[in-house]
Scaffold this active site. Structure first.
Site, short mmCIF file in Angstrom:
data_model
loop_
_atom_site.label_atom_id
_atom_site.label_comp_id
_atom_site.label_asym_id
_atom_site.label_seq_id
_atom_site.Cartn_x
_atom_site.Cartn_y
_atom_site.Cartn_z
N ASP A 97 36.27 21.98 36.05
CA ASP A 97 36.63 21.32 34.80
C ASP A 97 36.47 19.81 35.01
OD1 ASP A 97 37.62 20.99 32.21
OD2 ASP A 97 39.70 21.10 32.83
N ASP A 153 43.63 32.45 33.57
CA ASP A 153 44.86 32.81 32.86
C ASP A 153 45.28 31.79 31.82
OD1 ASP A 153 45.60 30.73 34.76
OD2 ASP A 153 47.67 31.21 34.21
#
Ligand code: 5GP
Ligand code: MG
Length: 170
Positions: A97, A153
């Site tokens: 990211d 998640d």
């Protein structure tokens, strides 16, 4: 939930990544280090296709996001890591990211004496990177959306999904 990458496409791509990794290491022993917990499925699927002498180990890296975000704060726990001095490491993470986690973990492994560290991520998010970092093996590049499934998640939910999906806000 909108499916972004189907289970079939993931499996095909993991096959290709494993083949690339086997070619790159060319018979050399590798210590595979997964970053918990997101690396769960990627690690399990990838290592079963890597025909090399390998050891498997895990490390934990948690960054604080949202309300408790403190710039640059990342906790690395390596109590589960065996001695890696002189070893060639293949580091696995679910997603690249901003690049902060992988940058820090690679530095940590070098600090612990690793002979080399190569990085494979399942996903790379476009337009989010804040620190320069080039992974060696990338599964898929994805748009800037929050994704879950295949290990990823939200509050420890959705990790078990065999596909990668876009979590709708709200
Ligand atoms: P970075 O340090 O590169 O900003 O963060 C990488 C970590 O942030 C990943 O290992 C993952 O835990 C989390 N992350 C970043 N983007 C997403 C996303 O879209 N979905 C999920 N579930 N986790 C993400
Ligand atoms: Mg993670």
């Amino acid at each position: 939930m909108e499916v972004l990458i189907t289970a079939d496409r993931i499996q095909t791509r993991v096959d290709e990544l494993a083949a690339e990794i086997v070619r790159t290491y060319d018979g050399k022993p590798v210590t595979v280090v997964g970053i918990l917990t997101g690396c769960l499925m990627f690690t399990a699927d990838l290592i079963r296709r890597i025909d090399l002498p390998i050891r498997v180990a895990f490390i934990t890296a948690s960054s604080y996001r949202g309300e408790t975000f403190v710039a640059g704060r990342l906790e690395i726990h390596d109590e589960l890591l065996p001695d890696i001095a002189g070893k060639h490491i293949l580091l696995l993470d679910d997603i690249l990211d901003t690049g902060k986690t992988l940058t820090r973990v690679v530095a940590h492994l070098i600090d612990r004496g690793a002979a080399s560290v190569k990085v494979s991520v399942l996903l790379r998010k476009l337009g989010r990177q804040e620190v320069p970092f080039e992974p060696d093996f990338v599964g898929f590049t994805i748009p800037d959306k929050f994704v879950v499934g295949y290990g990823l998640d939200f509050n420890d939910e959705h990790r078990h999904l065999p596909f990668v999906g876009i979590l709708q806000p709200g």
